[in-house]
Motif scaffolding. Structure first.
Motif, PDB file in Angstrom:
ATOM      1  N   HIS A 234     -54.682  24.717 -59.366  1.00 27.89           N
ATOM      2  CA  HIS A 234     -55.003  23.553 -60.187  1.00 27.89           C
ATOM      3  C   HIS A 234     -53.905  22.508 -60.026  1.00 27.89           C
ATOM      4  N   HIS A 235     -54.304  21.244 -59.895  1.00 25.60           N
ATOM      5  CA  HIS A 235     -53.334  20.158 -59.719  1.00 25.60           C
ATOM      6  C   HIS A 235     -52.770  19.771 -61.086  1.00 25.60           C
ATOM      7  N   ALA A 236     -51.729  20.460 -61.505  1.00 25.16           N
ATOM      8  CA  ALA A 236     -51.109  20.194 -62.795  1.00 25.16           C
ATOM      9  C   ALA A 236     -50.096  19.062 -62.666  1.00 25.16           C
ATOM     10  N   GLY A 237     -49.891  18.344 -63.758  1.00 21.13           N
ATOM     11  CA  GLY A 237     -48.857  17.316 -63.790  1.00 21.13           C
ATOM     12  C   GLY A 237     -49.218  16.017 -63.110  1.00 21.13           C
ATOM     13  N   LEU A 238     -50.501  15.728 -62.920  1.00 16.92           N
ATOM     14  CA  LEU A 238     -50.886  14.473 -62.281  1.00 16.92           C
ATOM     15  C   LEU A 238     -50.554  13.297 -63.196  1.00 16.92           C
ATOM     16  N   PRO A 239     -50.100  12.187 -62.646  1.00 18.28           N
ATOM     17  CA  PRO A 239     -49.760  11.033 -63.492  1.00 18.28           C
ATOM     18  C   PRO A 239     -51.010  10.373 -64.064  1.00 18.28           C
TER      19      PRO A 239
ATOM     20  N   GLY B 141     -66.758  23.939 -56.821  1.00 20.03           N
ATOM     21  CA  GLY B 141     -67.228  22.885 -55.930  1.00 20.03           C
ATOM     22  C   GLY B 141     -66.271  22.568 -54.796  1.00 20.03           C
ATOM     23  N   LEU B 142     -66.517  21.425 -54.158  1.00 26.72           N
ATOM     24  CA  LEU B 142     -65.748  21.002 -52.996  1.00 26.72           C
ATOM     25  C   LEU B 142     -64.522  20.186 -53.417  1.00 26.72           C
ATOM     26  N   GLY B 143     -63.651  19.945 -52.443  1.00 23.29           N
ATOM     27  CA  GLY B 143     -62.502  19.079 -52.664  1.00 23.29           C
ATOM     28  C   GLY B 143     -61.363  19.711 -53.446  1.00 23.29           C
ATOM     29  N   LYS B 144     -61.323  21.027 -53.536  1.00 22.42           N
ATOM     30  CA  LYS B 144     -60.256  21.675 -54.311  1.00 22.42           C
ATOM     31  C   LYS B 144     -58.861  21.394 -53.752  1.00 22.42           C
ATOM     32  N   PRO B 145     -58.662  21.300 -52.421  1.00 22.89           N
ATOM     33  CA  PRO B 145     -57.321  20.949 -51.939  1.00 22.89           C
ATOM     34  C   PRO B 145     -56.870  19.567 -52.383  1.00 22.89           C
ATOM     35  N   LEU B 146     -57.828  18.712 -52.770  1.00 24.93           N
ATOM     36  CA  LEU B 146     -57.522  17.335 -53.139  1.00 24.93           C
ATOM     37  C   LEU B 146     -57.453  17.139 -54.650  1.00 24.93           C
ATOM     38  N   GLY B 147     -57.664  18.203 -55.404  1.00 26.15           N
ATOM     39  CA  GLY B 147     -57.558  18.094 -56.851  1.00 26.15           C
ATOM     40  C   GLY B 147     -58.865  18.108 -57.603  1.00 26.15           C
TER      41      GLY B 147
ATOM     42  N   LEU C 297     -53.530  33.787 -62.251  1.00 25.79           N
ATOM     43  CA  LEU C 297     -53.124  32.910 -63.346  1.00 25.79           C
ATOM     44  C   LEU C 297     -52.265  31.756 -62.853  1.00 25.79           C
ATOM     45  N   ALA C 298     -51.457  31.998 -61.827  1.00 24.22           N
ATOM     46  CA  ALA C 298     -50.660  30.910 -61.250  1.00 24.22           C
ATOM     47  C   ALA C 298     -51.565  29.851 -60.642  1.00 24.22           C
ATOM     48  N   ALA C 299     -52.642  30.282 -59.967  1.00 24.91           N
ATOM     49  CA  ALA C 299     -53.587  29.325 -59.388  1.00 24.91           C
ATOM     50  C   ALA C 299     -54.354  28.595 -60.480  1.00 24.91           C
ATOM     51  N   ALA C 300     -54.687  29.301 -61.562  1.00 24.70           N
ATOM     52  CA  ALA C 300     -55.449  28.687 -62.646  1.00 24.70           C
ATOM     53  C   ALA C 300     -54.621  27.677 -63.429  1.00 24.70           C
ATOM     54  N   SER C 301     -53.313  27.879 -63.492  1.00 26.61           N
ATOM     55  CA  SER C 301     -52.448  27.001 -64.274  1.00 26.61           C
ATOM     56  C   SER C 301     -51.848  25.876 -63.441  1.00 26.61           C
TER      57      SER C 301
END
Length: 278
Positions: free
Chosen positions: A10-15, A128-134, A205-209
């Motif tokens: 998960h893309h955490a901390g996005l501005p 869905g798609l685009g998981k590497p991109l957030g 859990l690391a991937a989920a967080s």
């Protein structure tokens, strides 16, 4: 042999504003420790007939791209695709899960997954798609009021009777919640307190967080001349393959080595290899 899981946390901390005005190219602007990963940078400003020219700006902080902003400056090739819309944040989907003949531990595993974000709102599933991109971070919750969960005893009583009544629905009883504890104990060898320390659970859990301090993107090499205090921005030339080429070269002096394997989630990020001048 398998060399680790390939997942995109998960893309955490996005501005704030990361997903706003997506058509504007901000890929070379560092904002809150993040680059605009979901957009392909505009074409490189270096001439195509001079591939050895310095692709960076004068400050050595980013790649130089064409700035006219017209369609002719866009990078449209076989490395990207144009998406004209996506599901808005906050959208709710509903679906039904039908389960039969589950053991207590199996039901507990399902309930734990479905309620993953209830106690820890920062944990997400990916869809869905685009998981590497957030894209695709979703939170699942169970609707107790609409849950029809029946035990084997309930079905047995129904079949023993001669009445046409449906078996009693157990709804979402406390006993169903207890199966989560049964699942945790089964995974952790009887000690539920160690559940989140089990390697595959810890990785999940690391991937989920996600990690607010670590951006998520394809691995990159550091081009010659880029300032060492600047994270590597997306390369408009589309050379994502270079890291993998460099990684394969690292182990050539070791018998049977094939470079760096994917590390455990939560471990140190992948190494950043120096780019080769071209």
């Amino acid at each position: 042999m398998l060399r680790g899981r390939k997942v995109y946390p998960h893309h955490a901390g996005l501005p704030d504003g990361y997903w706003q005005d997506p058509a504007t190219d901000r890929t070379q602007i560092l904002d809150g420790g993040r680059y605009q990963e979901y957009r392909r940078p505009r074409k490189s400003a270096i001439p195509e007939n001079n591939p050895r020219a310095n692709p960076l700006n004068r400050d050595g902080t980013a790649f130089t791209t064409l700035t006219r902003g017209g369609p002719q400056d866009e990078n449209r090739d076989d490395q990207n695709r144009s998406i004209k819309g996506w599901v808005r944040p906050g959208t709710t989907f509903t679906f039904t899960v039908d389960v039969r003949n589950l053991t207590g531990a199996e039901l507990g595993a399902l309930l734990w997954l479905l309620d993953l974000g209830t106690d820890e709102p920062s944990r997400f599933h990916r869809l869905g798609l685009g998981k590497p991109l957030g894209f695709g971070s979703v939170r699942l919750t169970v609707d107790p009021a609409r849950t029809d969960l029946r035990t084997g005893e309930s079905w047995a009583e129904y079949y023993r009777s001669i009445t046409p009544d449906e078996p009693v629905s157990n709804g979402f009883p406390a006993a169903a919640r207890e199966t989560v504890e049964e699942f945790r104990q089964a995974v952790a060898g009887g000690d539920a307190g160690q559940f989140e320390r089990v390697p595959h659970i810890r990785a999940f859990l690391a991937a989920a967080s996600g990690d607010p301090s670590t951006p998520v993107h394809y691995p990159r090499v550091r081009p010659t001349g880029l300032r060492v205090d600047v994270p590597v921005p997306p390369d408009p030339r589309g050379r994502s393959f270079e890291w993998f080429v460099q990684n394969e070269r690292q182990g050539r002096d070791v018998q049977g080595s094939r470079g760096t394997s994917l590390p455990d989630l939560g471990a140190l990020p992948l190494p950043v290899y120096p780019g080769k001048d071209r």
